[in-house]
Motif scaffolding. Structure first.
Motif, mmCIF file in Angstrom:
data_model
loop_
_atom_site.group_PDB
_atom_site.id
_atom_site.type_symbol
_atom_site.label_atom_id
_atom_site.label_comp_id
_atom_site.label_asym_id
_atom_site.label_seq_id
_atom_site.Cartn_x
_atom_site.Cartn_y
_atom_site.Cartn_z
ATOM 1 N N VAL A 283 0.824 -1.214 0.000
ATOM 2 C CA VAL A 283 0.000 0.000 0.000
ATOM 3 C C VAL A 283 0.855 1.260 0.000
ATOM 4 C CG1 VAL A 283 -1.938 -1.144 1.119
ATOM 5 C CG2 VAL A 283 -0.183 -0.026 2.533
ATOM 6 N N MET A 284 2.170 1.086 -0.017
ATOM 7 C CA MET A 284 3.140 2.178 -0.037
ATOM 8 C C MET A 284 4.265 1.771 -0.981
ATOM 9 S SD MET A 284 5.015 3.944 3.288
ATOM 10 C CE MET A 284 6.216 2.658 3.666
ATOM 11 N N PRO A 285 4.854 2.717 -1.699
ATOM 12 C CA PRO A 285 5.961 2.348 -2.580
ATOM 13 C C PRO A 285 7.089 1.686 -1.807
ATOM 14 C CG PRO A 285 5.229 4.588 -3.045
ATOM 15 C CD PRO A 285 4.522 4.155 -1.790
ATOM 16 N N GLU A 286 7.680 0.652 -2.382
ATOM 17 C CA GLU A 286 8.835 0.015 -1.757
ATOM 18 C C GLU A 286 10.080 0.880 -1.933
ATOM 19 O OE1 GLU A 286 9.669 -4.191 -2.270
ATOM 20 O OE2 GLU A 286 7.683 -4.460 -3.160
ATOM 21 N N GLY A 287 11.047 0.661 -1.052
ATOM 22 C CA GLY A 287 12.333 1.343 -1.214
ATOM 23 C C GLY A 287 12.336 2.728 -0.623
ATOM 24 N N THR A 288 12.976 3.647 -1.333
ATOM 25 C CA THR A 288 13.241 4.983 -0.802
ATOM 26 C C THR A 288 12.154 5.966 -1.191
ATOM 27 O OG1 THR A 288 15.625 4.593 -0.892
ATOM 28 C CG2 THR A 288 14.897 6.877 -0.801
ATOM 29 N N LEU A 289 11.633 6.674 -0.194
ATOM 30 C CA LEU A 289 10.687 7.754 -0.424
ATOM 31 C C LEU A 289 11.314 9.046 0.085
ATOM 32 C CD1 LEU A 289 7.253 6.204 0.609
ATOM 33 C CD2 LEU A 289 7.859 7.081 -1.628
ATOM 34 N N GLU A 290 11.614 9.955 -0.834
ATOM 35 C CA GLU A 290 12.307 11.184 -0.479
ATOM 36 C C GLU A 290 11.435 12.076 0.399
ATOM 37 O OE1 GLU A 290 15.370 12.065 -1.056
ATOM 38 O OE2 GLU A 290 15.933 10.358 -2.328
ATOM 39 N N TRP A 291 12.082 12.644 1.417
ATOM 40 C CA TRP A 291 11.384 13.526 2.350
ATOM 41 C C TRP A 291 10.623 14.635 1.636
ATOM 42 C CZ3 TRP A 291 10.177 13.991 7.416
ATOM 43 C CH2 TRP A 291 9.795 15.251 7.875
ATOM 44 N N ALA A 292 11.277 15.317 0.698
ATOM 45 C CA ALA A 292 10.663 16.473 0.037
ATOM 46 C C ALA A 292 9.665 16.072 -1.035
ATOM 47 C CB ALA A 292 11.746 17.357 -0.576
ATOM 48 N N THR A 293 9.736 14.829 -1.510
ATOM 49 C CA THR A 293 8.845 14.381 -2.577
ATOM 50 C C THR A 293 7.480 13.969 -2.050
ATOM 51 O OG1 THR A 293 10.729 13.625 -3.885
ATOM 52 C CG2 THR A 293 8.590 12.714 -4.466
ATOM 53 N N VAL A 294 7.436 13.452 -0.845
ATOM 54 C CA VAL A 294 6.171 12.950 -0.299
ATOM 55 C C VAL A 294 5.081 14.027 -0.260
ATOM 56 C CG1 VAL A 294 5.072 12.018 1.779
ATOM 57 C CG2 VAL A 294 7.218 11.034 0.950
ATOM 58 N N PRO A 295 5.341 15.246 0.233
ATOM 59 C CA PRO A 295 4.289 16.274 0.188
ATOM 60 C C PRO A 295 3.843 16.595 -1.239
ATOM 61 C CG PRO A 295 6.022 16.923 1.695
ATOM 62 C CD PRO A 295 6.534 15.726 0.954
#
Length: 446
Positions: free
Chosen positions: A266-278
């Motif tokens: 239900v969430m992308p695997e791996g790395t989720l960038e702090w600034a990209t999430v918003p």
């Protein structure tokens, strides 16, 4: 940055005052000679220039707020001129401050991360603020924000731009998925169920909309700390000397964090960038996100849909670490500059200014009195999402802060990310983190 609008609002100041402070403050502290009332009055007539370091690009939206604060302060204190200096980040400024202190050219005042406390103490760099303000003054701040200001009973800094993690959710997408748009998930099970319904795939099986995104760069330790608090434990002692990374509750929290992407899908695997999430949330690529309340104003301004803000979902209880920056006064400067620094802190923490800063930036108002102002009362009435982070403070606790905090945080972040990338199990990563941190901190435990 914490939590902060990190890409826009990672706000750090360094104030260099060159003259005399107020006559109504204690004149002598830490062995400095006191001035007589006549001397103080005479010095108060001298012009004072104040350099105010602030880490965003010149011309950015927050510079206008800082410029206005400088102008307003000068109107109240005609002999003091605040000169903002823009550029850098929390980390950059901490490096500059450390270099200046070690070179014998200490700044006067700085807004640095609240978690920098023990690093500054290890340098013997900062002034004890306990005698500089009354107990009533400190009692005016929310207790959750005072945790990272203290070591024992000694107060070393003043809360300024503070935050917690909250959950943002897209009410329009909730309604579209058959979920109640006015009821956010209250616990981990509800979160997984809602996220599953909100994860959308196209005909080819490619995900076009994620149920939830939780950042995993820069501040993954902060996110894990929240889930650990929700599971019943914090991850460090209150004296900066010990961490509890490999407790069973932390392992349960990291397993949940990992499973959202790798197992539950239900969430992308791996790395989720702090600034990209918003940005993903604002563009509709994810229906929910965990992020700092420091992004509230940005989401309010940019989102083209109805959105809600809620407490982070509970496991055994609600919980979130606090975050953000505090005001520090430095030790090896003349007494008159310490007094000037205290005067500026008093100015910045007046209820009306705290209220306006909260409205303009999304940070939580740090004082109870700020929420009694007409400014925040009316703002919260029209925009109730602004009260969520304040209300969650009753379940909040201090952010990870230790001696050698940069090293400890980095190793913890690296090991958490290894789990999220599938390179280690939660137990392996947490045992390794505990061992590494114990080695770093052992010299402070003697």
């Amino acid at each position: 940055m914490k939590k902060v609008l990190l890409s826009v609002l990672a706000t750090t100041f360094v104030l260099s005052a060159c003259g005399q402070g107020t006559a109504d403050k204690p004149a002598a502290q830490n062995g400095n000679a006191s001035s007589s009332p006549a001397e103080t009055a005479k010095a108060a007539d001298k012009p004072v220039d104040v350099q105010f370091y602030f880490p965003v690009a010149v011309g950015g939206p927050i510079t206008k707020l800082i410029d206005k604060l400088a102008d307003d302060f000068h109107k109240e204190n005609p002999n003091i001129t605040v000169k903002p200096v823009y550029g850098g980040s929390y980390q950059d400024t901490m490096t500059k401050v450390a270099t200046a202190v070690q070179g014998g050219n200490s700044p006067d005042i700085a807004v640095l991360l609240s978690t920098d406390l023990y690093s500054l103490l290890s340098m013997n760099a900062i002034e004890d603020l306990t005698p500089r303000f009354s107990k009533d003054y400190f009692n005016g701040f929310y207790e959750a924000f005072m945790g990272n200001t203290k070591s024992g009973d000694t107060v070393w800094s003043v809360p300024f731009q503070r935050s917690t993690i909250v959950m943002y959710y897209n009410k329009d997408l909730f309604k579209k998925a058959g979920l109640d748009p006015d009821k956010a998930p209250a616990n981990w099970n509800e979160l997984k169920e809602a996220a599953s319904k909100l994860t959308v795939k196209d005909a080819s099986g490619k995900v076009t909309q994620w149920g939830i995104e939780i950042p995993s760069t820069g501040y993954q330790y902060w996110m894990l700390q929240a889930m650990s608090l929700q599971t019943g434990t914090n991850i460090m002692s209150n004296d900066g000397k010990k961490v509890y990374f490999n407790k069973p509750e932390v392992q349960e929290a990291l397993q949940f964090y990992t499973d959202l992407g790798r197992k539950d899908k239900v969430m992308p695997e791996g790395t989720l960038e702090w600034a990209t999430v918003p940005s993903d949330f604002i563009s509709g690529k994810t229906a929910m996100m965990f992020h700092t309340t420091g992004n509230l104003t940005k989401v309010k301004t940019d989102a083209k849909f109805n959105f809600g803000v809620a407490f982070l979902p509970a496991n055994k209880q609600y919980g979130s670490p606090t975050g953000g920056g505090n005001l520090y006064v430095f030790k090896n400067i003349p007494e008159e500059r310490k007094a000037a620094a205290v005067k500026f802190i008093e100015f910045l923490t007046k209820p009306e200014r705290v209220a306006q800063w909260s409205i303009d930036t999304g940070y939580v108002g740090t004082t109870k009195a700020s929420y009694e102002t007409d400014l925040l009362k009316n703002y919260v009435k029209d925009f109730p999402q602004a009260a969520v982070a304040r209300d969650q403070l009753q379940y909040a606790d201090s952010e990870l802060s230790t001696y050698q905090n940069g090293q400890v945080t980095k190793l913890f972040n690296d090991n958490i990310q290894a789990v999220l990338l599938g390179k280690m199990t939660p137990k392996e990563a947490l045992d390794k983190s505990q061992q590494q941190a114990d080695e770093i901190l052992k010299s402070f435990q003697k």
